[in-house]
Design a protein around this motif. Structure first.
Motif, mmCIF file in Angstrom:
data_model
loop_
_atom_site.group_PDB
_atom_site.id
_atom_site.type_symbol
_atom_site.label_atom_id
_atom_site.label_comp_id
_atom_site.label_asym_id
_atom_site.label_seq_id
_atom_site.Cartn_x
_atom_site.Cartn_y
_atom_site.Cartn_z
ATOM 1 N N VAL A 1 -25.761 64.645 -27.055
ATOM 2 C CA VAL A 1 -26.291 64.686 -28.617
ATOM 3 C C VAL A 1 -25.034 65.350 -29.623
ATOM 4 C CG1 VAL A 1 -27.528 66.611 -29.955
ATOM 5 C CG2 VAL A 1 -28.522 66.346 -27.750
ATOM 6 N N GLY A 2 -24.439 64.857 -30.298
ATOM 7 C CA GLY A 2 -23.139 65.075 -30.779
ATOM 8 C C GLY A 2 -22.941 63.780 -32.393
ATOM 9 N N ALA A 3 -22.232 63.623 -32.992
ATOM 10 C CA ALA A 3 -22.582 62.868 -34.040
ATOM 11 C C ALA A 3 -20.757 62.225 -34.248
ATOM 12 C CB ALA A 3 -21.825 64.017 -35.084
ATOM 13 N N VAL A 4 -20.551 60.650 -34.895
ATOM 14 C CA VAL A 4 -19.210 60.003 -35.024
ATOM 15 C C VAL A 4 -19.574 59.956 -36.756
ATOM 16 C CG1 VAL A 4 -19.661 59.289 -32.824
ATOM 17 C CG2 VAL A 4 -20.426 58.322 -34.517
ATOM 18 N N GLY A 5 -18.250 59.308 -37.133
ATOM 19 C CA GLY A 5 -17.917 59.014 -38.367
ATOM 20 C C GLY A 5 -18.417 58.086 -38.419
ATOM 21 N N GLN A 6 -18.236 57.247 -40.124
ATOM 22 C CA GLN A 6 -18.063 55.564 -40.398
ATOM 23 C C GLN A 6 -16.743 55.246 -40.566
ATOM 24 O OE1 GLN A 6 -20.416 56.636 -44.292
ATOM 25 N NE2 GLN A 6 -22.508 55.803 -42.802
ATOM 26 N N ASP A 7 -16.875 55.035 -39.028
ATOM 27 C CA ASP A 7 -14.960 54.574 -38.972
ATOM 28 C C ASP A 7 -15.284 53.136 -37.898
ATOM 29 O OD1 ASP A 7 -15.207 56.098 -37.201
ATOM 30 O OD2 ASP A 7 -13.553 57.768 -37.775
ATOM 31 N N THR B 1 -24.310 59.349 -37.178
ATOM 32 C CA THR B 1 -23.426 59.053 -37.515
ATOM 33 C C THR B 1 -23.611 59.503 -39.051
ATOM 34 O OG1 THR B 1 -23.363 56.718 -36.682
ATOM 35 C CG2 THR B 1 -22.530 56.965 -38.684
ATOM 36 N N VAL B 2 -22.690 59.690 -39.825
ATOM 37 C CA VAL B 2 -22.364 60.632 -40.885
ATOM 38 C C VAL B 2 -21.533 60.510 -41.645
ATOM 39 C CG1 VAL B 2 -23.134 63.153 -39.659
ATOM 40 C CG2 VAL B 2 -20.569 62.857 -39.597
ATOM 41 N N PRO B 3 -21.498 60.665 -42.942
ATOM 42 C CA PRO B 3 -20.161 59.923 -43.783
ATOM 43 C C PRO B 3 -18.770 60.734 -43.244
ATOM 44 C CG PRO B 3 -21.852 60.293 -44.863
ATOM 45 C CD PRO B 3 -22.273 61.056 -43.547
ATOM 46 N N GLY B 4 -17.413 60.018 -43.792
ATOM 47 C CA GLY B 4 -16.510 60.252 -42.867
ATOM 48 C C GLY B 4 -15.332 60.565 -41.709
ATOM 49 N N PRO B 5 -14.716 60.213 -41.305
ATOM 50 C CA PRO B 5 -13.831 59.647 -40.163
ATOM 51 C C PRO B 5 -14.266 60.362 -38.575
ATOM 52 C CG PRO B 5 -12.563 61.699 -40.571
ATOM 53 C CD PRO B 5 -13.792 61.402 -41.876
ATOM 54 N N SER B 6 -14.268 60.592 -38.162
ATOM 55 C CA SER B 6 -14.669 60.354 -36.908
ATOM 56 C C SER B 6 -13.841 61.801 -36.152
ATOM 57 C CB SER B 6 -15.075 59.221 -35.296
ATOM 58 O OG SER B 6 -15.915 58.672 -35.788
ATOM 59 N N ASN C 1 -17.452 66.140 -35.979
ATOM 60 C CA ASN C 1 -17.699 67.013 -34.875
ATOM 61 C C ASN C 1 -18.122 68.369 -36.144
ATOM 62 O OD1 ASN C 1 -17.862 65.527 -32.717
ATOM 63 N ND2 ASN C 1 -15.708 65.491 -33.117
ATOM 64 N N ALA C 2 -18.141 68.723 -36.977
ATOM 65 C CA ALA C 2 -18.285 69.626 -37.693
ATOM 66 C C ALA C 2 -19.491 69.462 -38.086
ATOM 67 C CB ALA C 2 -17.000 69.603 -38.874
ATOM 68 N N GLU C 3 -19.834 68.590 -38.048
ATOM 69 C CA GLU C 3 -21.344 68.141 -39.114
ATOM 70 C C GLU C 3 -22.073 68.661 -39.126
ATOM 71 O OE1 GLU C 3 -20.622 68.053 -42.906
ATOM 72 O OE2 GLU C 3 -18.981 67.630 -42.315
ATOM 73 N N LEU C 4 -22.259 68.643 -37.303
ATOM 74 C CA LEU C 4 -23.536 68.756 -36.366
ATOM 75 C C LEU C 4 -23.634 70.056 -36.393
ATOM 76 C CD1 LEU C 4 -25.005 66.935 -34.525
ATOM 77 C CD2 LEU C 4 -23.552 68.970 -32.644
ATOM 78 N N THR C 5 -23.723 70.840 -37.414
ATOM 79 C CA THR C 5 -24.620 72.523 -37.998
ATOM 80 C C THR C 5 -25.870 73.037 -36.748
ATOM 81 O OG1 THR C 5 -24.887 71.684 -40.301
ATOM 82 C CG2 THR C 5 -22.246 72.379 -39.390
ATOM 83 N N VAL D 1 -18.229 71.865 -31.862
ATOM 84 C CA VAL D 1 -18.753 72.213 -32.182
ATOM 85 C C VAL D 1 -19.471 72.732 -32.758
ATOM 86 C CG1 VAL D 1 -20.072 69.172 -31.474
ATOM 87 C CG2 VAL D 1 -21.244 71.278 -31.001
ATOM 88 N N PRO D 2 -19.918 73.209 -34.167
ATOM 89 C CA PRO D 2 -20.255 74.443 -34.797
ATOM 90 C C PRO D 2 -20.721 75.020 -33.824
ATOM 91 C CG PRO D 2 -19.860 72.585 -36.245
ATOM 92 C CD PRO D 2 -20.006 72.035 -35.776
#
Length: 330
Positions: A76-82, A104-109, A131-135, A157-158
């Motif tokens: 369970v995590g998040a990567v960017g659009q790059d 997958t979230v907007p912005g860099p991984s 990673n900062a978007e996994l709130t 992560v948060p």
């Protein structure tokens, strides 16, 4: 989690036997790694070798470590659009990690800048990125945690997402293992949900709110007031274990020629989660010793190769170093 001492189930081999399920909630970073004769001091510039790009992040590393050590592992995590996101996904998939809960979230991984010196020591700076978007987590994540044998979290992560997952694990009866790195003092809501806390000496002092030079016994005593079980890693010297049921022991790590210690701690923690899951909570001294030694073998095997996730050992490699380093008594 109940305060009652669980009963260990019999298993075969140092890491137990049988497939188990581990869910990892954590970070994924692309590591930008440069080897250099010495680590730079503040204000100093040093020359290094060629730049290497290696998939990493504590969460992703520990997920790969658990999968290679024999678990079914969900991440369970998040990567960017790059472009970095493609490398991170491919690395996890190649190790057999389940990716349905990787967002997958907007912005860099996330990115980690890593310098490694001639003694295999490292210096790391992380830019969290996605990673900062996994709130917060969702219902599918909750179902995965509830179905797991072990939930494994870190602190890249948060904190709200980590606390949420740990609470779900506590309520579902899933063993919650927290690698408290990067270190900080933690809220009671999170600590109350933790079954096994994994920290090094610096992290232990930070979590306990004590001075960095505090002795091991005092650190363990302080941490046991917060959580029921503590694994305190000692790098090349091995690891200590203590719990509220009166067990306290130390194991030595295998002696190897270390090349890069970047992901050795992640290898240790991922393997420990698998060994713990396979033994359904080792509480007898022999079972705890075996689990810790197996985890130490994983960390030592990792340190023999450069890189982060690329250096994480397979189960066969862990077993081989375990057998070589901890022969059965005659």
């Amino acid at each position: 989690m109940t305060g009652e001492e669980p009963k260990a189930e019999p298993t075969a081999g140092p890491g137990g036997s049988g497939e188990v399920r581990v869910v990892v909630v954590g970070s994924a970073n692309l590591d930008l790694v440069v080897s250099t004769p010495t680590l730079p001091r503040p204000g100093e510039t040093v020359l290094g070798d060629a730049l290497r790009t290696i998939p990493g992040g504590k969460g992703a590393n520990q997920a790969v470590a658990a999968a290679r050590a024999g678990a079914r592992c969900d991440f369970v995590g998040a990567v960017g659009q790059d472009g970095f996101a493609d490398q991170l996904r491919a690395n996890l998939a190649e190790a057999g990690v389940e990716l349905r809960r990787l967002r997958t979230v907007p912005g860099p991984s996330g990115v980690a800048l890593i310098a490694v010196d001639a003694d295999a020591e490292n210096l790391i700076v992380v830019a969290p990125g996605a990673n900062a978007e996994l709130t917060s987590l969702d219902a599918d994540d909750r179902a995965a945690v509830a179905a797991a044998d072990v939930l494994l979290c870190q602190l890249e992560v948060p904190l709200p997402a980590v606390t949420q997952a740990a609470g779900w694990g506590r309520n579902a009866g899933t063993t919650v293992v927290l690698n408290a790195a990067p270190a900080r003092q933690l809220p009671a809501e999170l600590l109350d949900a933790v079954d096994v806390l994994v920290v090094n000496q610096v992290e232990a002092a930070m979590v306990a709110g004590l001075a960095a030079e505090t002795g091991l016994d005092a650190l363990l005593d302080a941490l046991l007031r917060l959580v029921p079980r503590v694994v305190l890693t000692l790098g090349a010297r091995g690891a200590c274990y203590a719990d509220r049921f009166g067990l306290r022991l130390t194991v030595e790590a295998p002696t190897v020629d270390a090349v890069d210690t970047t992901a050795a701690g992640d290898a240790f923690t991922g393997a420990l989660a698998v060994a713990w899951a396979e033994r359904r909570g080792p509480v007898e001294p022999a079972a705890v010793t075996a689990a810790l030694r197996w985890a130490c073998a994983a960390g030592a095997a990792c340190a023999q190769r450069p890189g982060a996730s690329t250096a994480l050992p397979t189960r066969d490699e862990i077993d081989a170093l375990y057998a070589q380093s901890y022969p059965e008594p005659a």
